[in-house]
Enzyme design. Structure first.
Site, short mmCIF file in Angstrom:
data_model
loop_
_atom_site.label_atom_id
_atom_site.label_comp_id
_atom_site.label_asym_id
_atom_site.label_seq_id
_atom_site.Cartn_x
_atom_site.Cartn_y
_atom_site.Cartn_z
N ARG A 46 40.87 -32.14 83.15
CA ARG A 46 40.17 -31.90 81.87
C ARG A 46 41.15 -32.02 80.71
NH1 ARG A 46 36.77 -26.58 82.42
NH2 ARG A 46 35.99 -27.25 80.40
N ALA A 104 23.43 -32.24 68.29
CA ALA A 104 24.24 -31.49 67.32
C ALA A 104 24.79 -32.39 66.22
CB ALA A 104 25.38 -30.77 68.05
N HIS A 117 36.94 -17.96 75.19
CA HIS A 117 37.20 -18.33 76.59
C HIS A 117 38.55 -19.01 76.77
CE1 HIS A 117 32.60 -18.27 77.66
NE2 HIS A 117 33.10 -17.08 77.43
#
Ligand code: APR
Length: 246
Positions: free
Chosen positions: A59, A220, A109
């Site tokens: 990632r 969005a 997070h």
């Protein structure tokens, strides 16, 4: 649109989707390909740290190629041009809000581009792959470095600051989140209890859509700039993403 003084904005994976970052619970989302229990809990890291490192290393590498989209840019503009307070509380571990120019951002997070040393507690900017063989640059001990992300079963960061901001906001926006993971999913109720107007901006109705005063559905990158235009009084809504009156 009434004038709001203090705006708190919760963002989730959906705001980064149009930048090419995978969401978690959509079809083909991250949790359809990986098991949370194998890559995103403290127990997973104890059992198989190499697998967890591989997951976040991949990632982190993907992150190098992603750029903010018009939704991130609109929120940065809101922070610059709004006369009151604007706080972004993001569940995302990417750095796209900062890349777009937002400054007042809480990563509840954690952050993909940071490492945390389990031995000494140092939190370090980190761009490279992590592994069990590395020594912590702060304390020198080997094997303790982990991604500085909050796993399932761990306490999110900065909860006191977030609670304080929710308790005094008059507008709460929830953007690009499925509303399934607590404590973030409970923020709308805290904001409502404080008397805030609450708005969901999401591709589709989230699990908690009925908790909001207003909901606008669409991508969005389209609906967030239009909503920010309305807030700043810079123009009429574009018409994209019709309010659904939830
Ligand atoms: N524009 C707006 N919303 C979108 C878009 C888009 N282009 N694409 C997807 N969405 C919406 C989806 O409809 C969904 O409701 O974004 C939401 C993403 O939901 P999740 O994948 O569940 O992501 P999120 O809510 O951020 O997850 C919360 O779960 O696994 C954990 O720690 C991880 O922070 C994450 C938390």
């Amino acid at each position: 649109m009434p004038q709001f003084e203090r705006i708190v904005i919760l963002t989730g994976a959906g705001i980064s989707a149009e930048s090419g970052v995978a969401t978690f619970r959509d079809k083909d989302g991250i949790w359809s390909r990986y098991s949370i229990d194998e890559v995103a809990t403290p127990g997973a890291f104890r059992r198989n740290p190499a697998l967890v490192h591989d997951f976040y290393n991949e990632r982190r590498r993907q992150h190098a190629g992603v750029r903010p989209n018009p939704a991130h840019a609109a929120l940065a503009r809101l922070e610059r041009e709004h006369e009151g307070e604007v706080l972004i509380v993001t569940q995302n571990i990417d750095a796209l809000h900062e890349a777009a120019g937002s400054r007042n951002v809480i990563h509840m997070h954690g952050e993909l581009l940071k490492a945390l040393c389990a031995a000494c507690g140092a939190r370090l900017p980190w761009q490279e792959d992590l592994s069990t063989e590395l020594a912590c640059p702060a304390c020198g001990r080997t094997g303790g470095l982990r991604p500085d992300v909050v796993w399932f079963g761990e306490m999110p960061y900065h909860m006191d600051r977030i609670a304080e901001a929710l308790g005094r906001c008059d507008l709460f926006l929830s953007i690009g989140t499925s509303g399934t993971v607590y404590p973030a999913a409970g923020f709308v109720a805290e904001a409502r209890a404080a008397g805030a107007h609450t708005v969901e901006l999401n591709l589709e109705p989230s699990d908690g859509v009925s908790l909001f005063h207003e909901a606008i559905h669409g991508p969005a990158g389209t609906i967030v700039p239009a909503y920010v235009d309305r807030l700043l009084g810079a123009g009429a809504p574009s018409g994209a993403g019709e309010p659904s009156g939830a």
